[in-house]
Design a protein around this motif. Structure first.
Motif, PDB file in Angstrom:
ATOM      1  N   ASP A 137       0.628  -1.344   0.161  1.00  0.00           N
ATOM      2  CA  ASP A 137      -0.057  -0.005  -0.152  1.00  0.00           C
ATOM      3  C   ASP A 137       1.022   1.209   0.038  1.00  0.00           C
ATOM      4  O   ASP A 137       0.531   2.531   0.304  1.00  0.00           O
ATOM      5  N   GLY A 138       2.106   1.148  -0.314  1.00  0.00           N
ATOM      6  CA  GLY A 138       3.156   2.141  -0.319  1.00  0.00           C
ATOM      7  C   GLY A 138       4.166   2.273   0.600  1.00  0.00           C
ATOM      8  O   GLY A 138       4.113   1.725   1.717  1.00  0.00           O
ATOM      9  N   ASP A 139       5.313   2.783   0.324  1.00  0.00           N
ATOM     10  CA  ASP A 139       6.521   2.857   1.120  1.00  0.00           C
ATOM     11  C   ASP A 139       6.318   3.570   2.337  1.00  0.00           C
ATOM     12  O   ASP A 139       5.564   4.679   2.234  1.00  0.00           O
ATOM     13  N   PHE A 140       6.695   3.563   3.339  1.00  0.00           N
ATOM     14  CA  PHE A 140       6.865   4.204   4.574  1.00  0.00           C
ATOM     15  C   PHE A 140       8.099   4.032   5.628  1.00  0.00           C
ATOM     16  O   PHE A 140       8.793   3.051   5.340  1.00  0.00           O
ATOM     17  N   ASP A 141       8.603   4.993   6.511  1.00  0.00           N
ATOM     18  CA  ASP A 141       9.406   4.736   7.392  1.00  0.00           C
ATOM     19  C   ASP A 141       8.921   4.544   8.842  1.00  0.00           C
ATOM     20  O   ASP A 141       7.906   4.955   8.962  1.00  0.00           O
ATOM     21  N   LEU A 142       9.715   3.678   9.327  1.00  0.00           N
ATOM     22  CA  LEU A 142       9.512   3.173  10.986  1.00  0.00           C
ATOM     23  C   LEU A 142      10.608   4.179  11.478  1.00  0.00           C
ATOM     24  O   LEU A 142      11.798   3.775  11.080  1.00  0.00           O
ATOM     25  N   MET A 143      10.337   4.907  12.563  1.00  0.00           N
ATOM     26  CA  MET A 143      11.291   5.703  13.519  1.00  0.00           C
ATOM     27  C   MET A 143      11.090   5.122  14.965  1.00  0.00           C
ATOM     28  O   MET A 143       9.714   5.036  15.577  1.00  0.00           O
ATOM     29  N   LEU A 144      12.017   4.454  15.295  1.00  0.00           N
ATOM     30  CA  LEU A 144      11.847   3.743  16.542  1.00  0.00           C
ATOM     31  C   LEU A 144      12.968   4.303  17.717  1.00  0.00           C
ATOM     32  O   LEU A 144      13.811   4.831  17.172  1.00  0.00           O
ATOM     33  N   PHE A 145      12.340   4.263  19.046  1.00  0.00           N
ATOM     34  CA  PHE A 145      13.174   5.217  20.010  1.00  0.00           C
ATOM     35  C   PHE A 145      13.003   4.415  21.239  1.00  0.00           C
ATOM     36  O   PHE A 145      12.027   3.845  21.542  1.00  0.00           O
ATOM     37  N   LEU A 146      14.222   4.301  22.086  1.00  0.00           N
ATOM     38  CA  LEU A 146      14.187   3.576  23.285  1.00  0.00           C
ATOM     39  C   LEU A 146      15.003   4.607  24.084  1.00  0.00           C
ATOM     40  O   LEU A 146      16.240   4.991  23.767  1.00  0.00           O
ATOM     41  N   ASP A 147      14.603   5.035  25.279  1.00  0.00           N
ATOM     42  CA  ASP A 147      15.390   5.829  26.203  1.00  0.00           C
ATOM     43  C   ASP A 147      15.017   5.231  27.525  1.00  0.00           C
ATOM     44  O   ASP A 147      13.855   4.871  28.064  1.00  0.00           O
ATOM     45  N   ALA A 148      16.137   5.314  28.463  1.00  0.00           N
ATOM     46  CA  ALA A 148      15.936   5.073  29.841  1.00  0.00           C
ATOM     47  C   ALA A 148      16.971   5.187  30.836  1.00  0.00           C
ATOM     48  O   ALA A 148      18.003   6.026  30.206  1.00  0.00           O
ATOM     49  N   VAL A 149      16.738   5.176  31.954  1.00  0.00           N
ATOM     50  CA  VAL A 149      17.614   5.403  33.142  1.00  0.00           C
ATOM     51  C   VAL A 149      18.468   4.327  33.513  1.00  0.00           C
ATOM     52  O   VAL A 149      17.848   3.506  34.204  1.00  0.00           O
ATOM     53  N   PRO A 150      19.871   4.183  32.937  1.00  0.00           N
ATOM     54  CA  PRO A 150      20.549   2.880  33.028  1.00  0.00           C
ATOM     55  C   PRO A 150      21.411   3.008  34.297  1.00  0.00           C
ATOM     56  O   PRO A 150      22.303   2.119  34.432  1.00  0.00           O
ATOM     57  N   ASP A 151      20.896   3.354  35.670  1.00  0.00           N
ATOM     58  CA  ASP A 151      21.653   3.497  36.624  1.00  0.00           C
ATOM     59  C   ASP A 151      22.077   2.128  37.249  1.00  0.00           C
ATOM     60  O   ASP A 151      23.369   2.269  37.689  1.00  0.00           O
ATOM     61  N   GLU A 152      21.294   0.957  37.041  1.00  0.00           N
ATOM     62  CA  GLU A 152      21.572   0.029  37.568  1.00  0.00           C
ATOM     63  C   GLU A 152      22.581  -1.098  36.466  1.00  0.00           C
ATOM     64  O   GLU A 152      22.688  -2.109  36.698  1.00  0.00           O
ATOM     65  N   VAL A 153      22.672  -0.469  35.260  1.00  0.00           N
ATOM     66  CA  VAL A 153      23.616  -1.099  34.351  1.00  0.00           C
ATOM     67  C   VAL A 153      24.886  -0.569  34.325  1.00  0.00           C
ATOM     68  O   VAL A 153      25.104   0.541  34.322  1.00  0.00           O
ATOM     69  N   LYS A 154      26.020  -1.546  34.309  1.00  0.00           N
ATOM     70  CA  LYS A 154      27.288  -1.025  34.412  1.00  0.00           C
ATOM     71  C   LYS A 154      27.687  -0.325  32.916  1.00  0.00           C
ATOM     72  O   LYS A 154      27.107  -0.688  31.883  1.00  0.00           O
ATOM     73  N   PRO A 155      28.320   0.793  33.135  1.00  0.00           N
ATOM     74  CA  PRO A 155      28.708   1.551  31.960  1.00  0.00           C
ATOM     75  C   PRO A 155      28.972   0.818  30.668  1.00  0.00           C
ATOM     76  O   PRO A 155      28.607   1.366  29.674  1.00  0.00           O
ATOM     77  N   GLU A 156      30.125  -0.029  30.892  1.00  0.00           N
ATOM     78  CA  GLU A 156      30.372  -0.777  29.666  1.00  0.00           C
ATOM     79  C   GLU A 156      29.445  -1.652  29.101  1.00  0.00           C
ATOM     80  O   GLU A 156      29.497  -2.275  28.005  1.00  0.00           O
ATOM     81  N   GLU A 157      28.177  -1.958  29.811  1.00  0.00           N
ATOM     82  CA  GLU A 157      27.209  -2.847  29.189  1.00  0.00           C
ATOM     83  C   GLU A 157      26.109  -2.145  28.609  1.00  0.00           C
ATOM     84  O   GLU A 157      25.159  -2.481  28.109  1.00  0.00           O
ATOM     85  N   ARG A 158      25.916  -0.708  28.811  1.00  0.00           N
ATOM     86  CA  ARG A 158      24.801   0.072  28.539  1.00  0.00           C
ATOM     87  C   ARG A 158      24.562  -0.065  26.987  1.00  0.00           C
ATOM     88  O   ARG A 158      23.459  -0.462  26.723  1.00  0.00           O
TER      89      ARG A 158
END
Length: 181
Positions: A137-158
């Motif tokens: 039915d026609g071309d379109f784009d999907l724009m996806l976004f994830l944002d979180a507070v990663p305090d409990e995730v080690k910096p090298e694993e984020r």
């Protein structure tokens, strides 16, 4: 002499109570429990638990499914703990071929590009991407976004954690939006 002992005992009791009260006041509440199905049914509680932090009340604002199409072009999931946003996932269906710009707010985090998406940005507290979909039915784009507070995730694993979550979110979004990969 008896009055002096009573005074010392009272002082010791008061100091001990103050110390104990201070200890209990600084103690964090446990991480709140998430419902079994979160954010469009895409993510499990175990995947999102590192972003919930500590608190008592968790609220999930999300439709049950992604459901973006020509008439409904946007869906957002927001999870908050004690009234503070901890995780956001959003999907936008937009006209194909629009320019992809990330803006200074994203670029200031020195983002990487995901290996599986040319138009993407990955940083320590989130990830965004745009993919083109060729549909009957026609071309379109999907724009996806994830944002979180990663305090409990080690910096090298984020970044690896966000890249894995986005890969799962992208697969679910493509399937739901009838966007072949």
């Amino acid at each position: 002499m008896s009055g002096m002992r009573t005074c010392r005992a009272f002082l010791a009791l008061a100091v001990g109570t103050a110390l104990l009260t201070g200890c209990f006041a600084d103690k964090k509440s446990a991480a709140p429990a998430l419902p079994p199905s979160t954010c469009f049914g895409v993510f499990t509680p175990a995947e999102l638990a590192p972003f919930m932090g500590y608190g008592e009340e968790v609220e999930v604002y999300s439709p049950d499914e992604l459901s973006v199409n020509v008439s409904r072009g946007h869906a957002t999931c927001n999870i908050s703990v004690d009234g503070k946003s901890r995780f956001t996932a959003s999907i936008d269906r937009r006209r194909a071929g629009l320019e992809v710009t990330w803006g200074s707010e994203v670029e200031k985090h020195r983002p990487d590009v995901l290996p599986y998406a040319e138009h993407s940005r990955l940083w320590d507290s989130g990830v965004a991407l745009v993919v083109n979909c060729k549909a009957d039915d026609g071309d379109f784009d999907l724009m996806l976004f994830l944002d979180a507070v990663p305090d409990e995730v080690k910096p090298e694993e984020r970044r690896p954690v966000f890249a894995a979550l986005m890969k799962k979110f992208l697969a679910a979004s493509r399937q739901q939006a009838n966007c072949p990969g």
